[in-house]
Design a protein around this motif. Structure first.
Motif, PDB file in Angstrom:
ATOM      1  N   ASP A  12       0.963  -1.328   0.058  1.00  0.00           N
ATOM      2  CA  ASP A  12       0.016   0.118   0.203  1.00  0.00           C
ATOM      3  C   ASP A  12       1.036   1.168  -0.013  1.00  0.00           C
ATOM      4  O   ASP A  12       0.356   2.261  -0.128  1.00  0.00           O
ATOM      5  CB  ASP A  12      -0.862   0.039   1.284  1.00  0.00           C
ATOM      6  CG  ASP A  12      -1.932  -1.016   0.951  1.00  0.00           C
ATOM      7  OD1 ASP A  12      -2.735  -0.856  -0.210  1.00  0.00           O
ATOM      8  OD2 ASP A  12      -2.093  -1.821   2.001  1.00  0.00           O
ATOM      9  N   HIS A  13       2.204   1.006   0.193  1.00  0.00           N
ATOM     10  CA  HIS A  13       2.941   2.372  -0.064  1.00  0.00           C
ATOM     11  C   HIS A  13       3.715   2.091  -1.251  1.00  0.00           C
ATOM     12  O   HIS A  13       3.787   1.327  -2.068  1.00  0.00           O
ATOM     13  CB  HIS A  13       3.699   2.654   1.328  1.00  0.00           C
ATOM     14  CG  HIS A  13       4.348   1.743   1.883  1.00  0.00           C
ATOM     15  ND1 HIS A  13       5.427   0.921   1.066  1.00  0.00           N
ATOM     16  CD2 HIS A  13       4.458   1.191   3.237  1.00  0.00           C
ATOM     17  CE1 HIS A  13       6.077  -0.114   1.674  1.00  0.00           C
ATOM     18  NE2 HIS A  13       5.594  -0.075   3.257  1.00  0.00           N
ATOM     19  N   GLY A  14       4.368   3.415  -1.376  1.00  0.00           N
ATOM     20  CA  GLY A  14       5.095   3.652  -2.749  1.00  0.00           C
ATOM     21  C   GLY A  14       6.362   3.130  -2.865  1.00  0.00           C
ATOM     22  O   GLY A  14       6.642   1.725  -2.304  1.00  0.00           O
ATOM     23  N   PRO A  15       7.640   3.977  -2.822  1.00  0.00           N
ATOM     24  CA  PRO A  15       9.000   3.554  -3.171  1.00  0.00           C
ATOM     25  C   PRO A  15       9.339   2.617  -1.827  1.00  0.00           C
ATOM     26  O   PRO A  15       8.837   3.091  -0.616  1.00  0.00           O
ATOM     27  CB  PRO A  15       9.580   4.888  -3.229  1.00  0.00           C
ATOM     28  CG  PRO A  15       8.637   5.816  -3.802  1.00  0.00           C
ATOM     29  CD  PRO A  15       7.465   5.538  -3.265  1.00  0.00           C
ATOM     30  N   GLU A 251     -10.127  -3.740  14.627  1.00  0.00           N
ATOM     31  CA  GLU A 251     -10.127  -2.689  15.631  1.00  0.00           C
ATOM     32  C   GLU A 251      -9.231  -1.606  15.675  1.00  0.00           C
ATOM     33  O   GLU A 251      -9.420  -0.667  15.924  1.00  0.00           O
ATOM     34  CB  GLU A 251      -9.878  -3.689  16.678  1.00  0.00           C
ATOM     35  CG  GLU A 251     -10.959  -4.607  17.385  1.00  0.00           C
ATOM     36  CD  GLU A 251     -10.467  -5.582  18.554  1.00  0.00           C
ATOM     37  OE1 GLU A 251     -11.521  -5.825  19.150  1.00  0.00           O
ATOM     38  OE2 GLU A 251      -9.474  -5.777  18.594  1.00  0.00           O
ATOM     39  N   TRP A 252      -7.965  -1.848  15.091  1.00  0.00           N
ATOM     40  CA  TRP A 252      -7.019  -0.918  15.010  1.00  0.00           C
ATOM     41  C   TRP A 252      -7.485   0.155  13.976  1.00  0.00           C
ATOM     42  O   TRP A 252      -7.338   1.477  14.179  1.00  0.00           O
ATOM     43  CB  TRP A 252      -5.549  -1.491  14.427  1.00  0.00           C
ATOM     44  CG  TRP A 252      -4.535  -0.423  14.546  1.00  0.00           C
ATOM     45  CD1 TRP A 252      -3.498  -0.333  15.306  1.00  0.00           C
ATOM     46  CD2 TRP A 252      -4.471   0.716  13.303  1.00  0.00           C
ATOM     47  NE1 TRP A 252      -2.809   0.837  15.166  1.00  0.00           N
ATOM     48  CE2 TRP A 252      -3.021   1.331  13.772  1.00  0.00           C
ATOM     49  CE3 TRP A 252      -4.789   0.961  12.416  1.00  0.00           C
ATOM     50  CZ2 TRP A 252      -2.708   2.493  13.042  1.00  0.00           C
ATOM     51  CZ3 TRP A 252      -4.557   1.997  11.515  1.00  0.00           C
ATOM     52  CH2 TRP A 252      -3.139   2.665  11.897  1.00  0.00           C
ATOM     53  N   GLU A 253      -8.081  -0.033  12.802  1.00  0.00           N
ATOM     54  CA  GLU A 253      -8.408   0.922  11.611  1.00  0.00           C
ATOM     55  C   GLU A 253      -9.567   1.839  12.188  1.00  0.00           C
ATOM     56  O   GLU A 253      -9.615   2.808  11.990  1.00  0.00           O
ATOM     57  CB  GLU A 253      -8.727   0.309  10.263  1.00  0.00           C
ATOM     58  CG  GLU A 253      -9.023   1.310   9.339  1.00  0.00           C
ATOM     59  CD  GLU A 253      -9.006   0.728   7.980  1.00  0.00           C
ATOM     60  OE1 GLU A 253      -9.645   1.419   7.341  1.00  0.00           O
ATOM     61  OE2 GLU A 253      -8.053  -0.274   7.691  1.00  0.00           O
ATOM     62  N   GLY A 262     -11.488  10.182   6.057  1.00  0.00           N
ATOM     63  CA  GLY A 262     -10.569  10.437   5.245  1.00  0.00           C
ATOM     64  C   GLY A 262      -9.213   9.458   5.279  1.00  0.00           C
ATOM     65  O   GLY A 262      -9.276   8.633   6.197  1.00  0.00           O
ATOM     66  N   PRO A 263      -7.955   9.703   4.582  1.00  0.00           N
ATOM     67  CA  PRO A 263      -7.069   8.788   4.767  1.00  0.00           C
ATOM     68  C   PRO A 263      -6.266   8.976   6.253  1.00  0.00           C
ATOM     69  O   PRO A 263      -5.664   8.249   6.723  1.00  0.00           O
ATOM     70  CB  PRO A 263      -6.001   9.175   3.869  1.00  0.00           C
ATOM     71  CG  PRO A 263      -6.609  10.421   3.245  1.00  0.00           C
ATOM     72  CD  PRO A 263      -7.780  10.712   3.554  1.00  0.00           C
ATOM     73  N   CYS A 333       1.648   6.639   5.847  1.00  0.00           N
ATOM     74  CA  CYS A 333       0.989   6.960   7.211  1.00  0.00           C
ATOM     75  C   CYS A 333      -0.206   7.387   6.820  1.00  0.00           C
ATOM     76  O   CYS A 333      -1.128   8.353   6.924  1.00  0.00           O
ATOM     77  CB  CYS A 333       1.875   7.979   7.740  1.00  0.00           C
ATOM     78  SG  CYS A 333       3.633   7.554   8.099  1.00  0.00           S
ATOM     79  N   ARG A 334      -1.321   6.356   6.619  1.00  0.00           N
ATOM     80  CA  ARG A 334      -2.505   6.397   6.360  1.00  0.00           C
ATOM     81  C   ARG A 334      -3.308   5.342   6.924  1.00  0.00           C
ATOM     82  O   ARG A 334      -2.987   4.267   7.163  1.00  0.00           O
ATOM     83  CB  ARG A 334      -2.959   6.288   4.641  1.00  0.00           C
ATOM     84  CG  ARG A 334      -2.361   7.475   3.929  1.00  0.00           C
ATOM     85  CD  ARG A 334      -2.864   7.232   2.553  1.00  0.00           C
ATOM     86  NE  ARG A 334      -1.901   6.242   1.918  1.00  0.00           N
ATOM     87  CZ  ARG A 334      -2.612   5.247   1.351  1.00  0.00           C
ATOM     88  NH1 ARG A 334      -3.814   5.331   1.192  1.00  0.00           N
ATOM     89  NH2 ARG A 334      -2.041   4.456   0.834  1.00  0.00           N
ATOM     90  N   ALA A 335      -4.684   5.445   7.552  1.00  0.00           N
ATOM     91  CA  ALA A 335      -5.477   4.629   8.345  1.00  0.00           C
ATOM     92  C   ALA A 335      -5.495   3.297   7.619  1.00  0.00           C
ATOM     93  O   ALA A 335      -5.809   2.312   8.249  1.00  0.00           O
ATOM     94  CB  ALA A 335      -6.730   5.375   8.566  1.00  0.00           C
ATOM     95  N   SER A 336      -5.637   3.268   6.108  1.00  0.00           N
ATOM     96  CA  SER A 336      -5.797   2.151   5.407  1.00  0.00           C
ATOM     97  C   SER A 336      -4.727   1.190   4.909  1.00  0.00           C
ATOM     98  O   SER A 336      -5.000   0.013   4.637  1.00  0.00           O
ATOM     99  CB  SER A 336      -6.680   2.462   4.212  1.00  0.00           C
ATOM    100  OG  SER A 336      -5.928   3.240   3.431  1.00  0.00           O
ATOM    101  N   VAL A 337      -3.529   1.559   5.122  1.00  0.00           N
ATOM    102  CA  VAL A 337      -2.360   1.176   4.780  1.00  0.00           C
ATOM    103  C   VAL A 337      -2.115  -0.276   5.516  1.00  0.00           C
ATOM    104  O   VAL A 337      -2.121  -0.210   6.910  1.00  0.00           O
ATOM    105  CB  VAL A 337      -1.147   1.762   4.733  1.00  0.00           C
ATOM    106  CG1 VAL A 337       0.240   1.119   4.529  1.00  0.00           C
ATOM    107  CG2 VAL A 337      -1.268   3.080   3.762  1.00  0.00           C
ATOM    108  N   ARG A 338      -1.926  -1.383   4.777  1.00  0.00           N
ATOM    109  CA  ARG A 338      -1.737  -2.586   5.527  1.00  0.00           C
ATOM    110  C   ARG A 338      -0.358  -3.026   5.125  1.00  0.00           C
ATOM    111  O   ARG A 338       0.258  -2.822   3.918  1.00  0.00           O
ATOM    112  CB  ARG A 338      -2.557  -3.799   4.827  1.00  0.00           C
ATOM    113  CG  ARG A 338      -3.993  -3.458   5.041  1.00  0.00           C
ATOM    114  CD  ARG A 338      -4.887  -4.685   4.309  1.00  0.00           C
ATOM    115  NE  ARG A 338      -4.959  -5.743   5.475  1.00  0.00           N
ATOM    116  CZ  ARG A 338      -4.720  -6.968   5.137  1.00  0.00           C
ATOM    117  NH1 ARG A 338      -4.635  -7.187   3.669  1.00  0.00           N
ATOM    118  NH2 ARG A 338      -4.761  -7.971   5.660  1.00  0.00           N
ATOM    119  N   ARG A 339       0.503  -3.772   6.094  1.00  0.00           N
ATOM    120  CA  ARG A 339       1.723  -4.077   5.918  1.00  0.00           C
ATOM    121  C   ARG A 339       1.823  -5.373   6.509  1.00  0.00           C
ATOM    122  O   ARG A 339       1.276  -5.848   7.294  1.00  0.00           O
ATOM    123  CB  ARG A 339       2.833  -3.195   6.457  1.00  0.00           C
ATOM    124  CG  ARG A 339       4.397  -3.576   6.382  1.00  0.00           C
ATOM    125  CD  ARG A 339       5.228  -2.391   7.112  1.00  0.00           C
ATOM    126  NE  ARG A 339       6.473  -2.890   7.260  1.00  0.00           N
ATOM    127  CZ  ARG A 339       7.409  -2.379   8.004  1.00  0.00           C
ATOM    128  NH1 ARG A 339       7.153  -1.190   8.513  1.00  0.00           N
ATOM    129  NH2 ARG A 339       8.480  -3.002   8.353  1.00  0.00           N
TER     130      ARG A 339
END
Length: 360
Positions: A12-15, A251-253, A262-263, A333-339
């Motif tokens: 979900d993130h770029g570089p 729960e986290w999100e 929003g993000p 650093c957005r609420a939806s990003v999964r790693r």
């Protein structure tokens, strides 16, 4: 897809965010810290202090370990107590913990009656007693999660639960486990360098410390092994337990968004430590504005382990991380990003936040 050498990924993130500089210096720093904090070095230090007349108490649950304090000159001057540091009833006042490894403690007794605890028992100078994490009650609701890699979206209904207002700090972690795994040291800094197994065992240890029922049922080999050295899938949750646990990613999100859509729940520089403002290091918890429900550092500073498996069919036992870290770009650093990361992997921007279920 073959995992990268670092073993940690996000779709979900770029570089890539993994090439940190100067990584060689960071590794050297870690080795130096470990050498300075070796058990043999601490035992030698304690013996020298005892020989000079300082009252030193060795505390351990194992008589065999305590016997090692007396195997060299100066060791005979050390008083030993079988138990833990709360069992010490040393004369003259409070003590300072100068050694913590496994369950072994050295306590230097200070003759300062003004620092004696109200109950008349010695307390650790410079270390606060372990206290309950500051928890926030999160209202029930529905949250919709998404995965950028698979383009999948799914909704989860949540009952009310409790979530810590801050990530677990190094002081909290050390007081419960006796360990300081972080690459940058500071009591109010978030603990990092902890794998998923470290996190679930910390939850159980804190629960036992506070007289709560542990949530996680771990196989004996995991309970008895060094923290995080097992990647077994055999761990279950006791849904009726009242102890601490990791939040689910839903729960986290839900808690991160705090009713927003929003993000992010605010302007990023106001709410998070990330690559543009962190100076390539973690910062003390609570240093940025909270979200609408009073939760700090939900974005930035350190990524946080969640209970969930990321995608068992593709990535096996990899677990979910949320929130973004101090070295990440704004995109992460957005609420939806999964790693995702392997449950035995320890990284210097990954920590944890505590959750608890409410009685039903």
């Amino acid at each position: 897809m073959r995992p990268a050498a670092c073993g940690c990924h996000s779709d979900d993130h770029g570089p890539s965010r993994h090439r940190r500089r100067p990584c060689g210096l960071r590794r050297t720093h870690r080795r130096r810290v470990r050498r300075a904090a070796s058990p043999a070095g601490r035992r030698c230090y304690a013996r020298r202090l005892a020989a000079r007349g300082t009252t030193v108490v060795g505390i351990d649950a194992s008589p065999r370990m305590l016997a090692r304090l007396h195997d060299k000159p100066g060791g005979s001057d050390i008083t030993t107590v079988v138990g833990d540091f709360t069992d010490v009833d040393a004369p003259g006042g409070p003590f300072e913990l100068v050694y913590v490894a496994a369950n072994t403690f050295f306590a230097l007794i200070e003759q300062d009656e003004s620092s004696v605890s109200p109950r008349g028992r010695p307390v650790a100078v410079g270390m606060q007693p372990v206290t309950s994490a500051e928890m926030v009650t999160i209202p029930p609701g529905e949250v919709t999660l998404s995965d950028r890699r698979t383009q999948r979206r799914w909704s989860v209904e949540l009952a009310s639960y409790r979530l810590a207002a801050f990530p677990v700090t190094q002081a909290q972690y050390a007081q419960v486990t006796g360990r300081r795994p972080s690459s940058v040291q500071g009591d109010r800094l978030p603990v990092e360098g902890v794998c998923w197994w470290d996190a679930v065992r910390f939850c159980n240890a804190l629960s036992r410390h506070e007289g709560l029922a542990p949530v996680y049922r771990l196989p004996a080999v995991v309970e008895g092994a060094p923290l995080g050295d097992d990647d077994s899938e055999t761990v279950t949750c006791d849904a009726g337990a009242d102890g601490y646990r990791l939040p689910t990613e839903a729960e986290w999100e839900h808690a991160c968004r705090a009713g927003t859509t929003g993000p992010r729940y605010g302007r990023l520089d106001d709410i998070a430590w990330y690559r543009a403002n962190a100076g390539e290091r973690p910062h003390e918890v609570g240093g940025r504005a909270p979200n609408g429900w009073g939760l700090h550092d939900m974005l930035g500073n350190v990524w946080e382990w969640c209970w969930d498996v990321y995608d068992a069919e593709v990535y096996g036992t990899y677990r979910v991380l949320r929130g973004g870290g101090w070295f990440d770009e704004a995109w992460s650093c957005r609420a939806s990003v999964r790693r995702r990361s392997h449950p035995t992997l320890r990284l210097d921007d990954v920590g944890l936040r505590l959750a608890r279920s409410l009685a039903r």
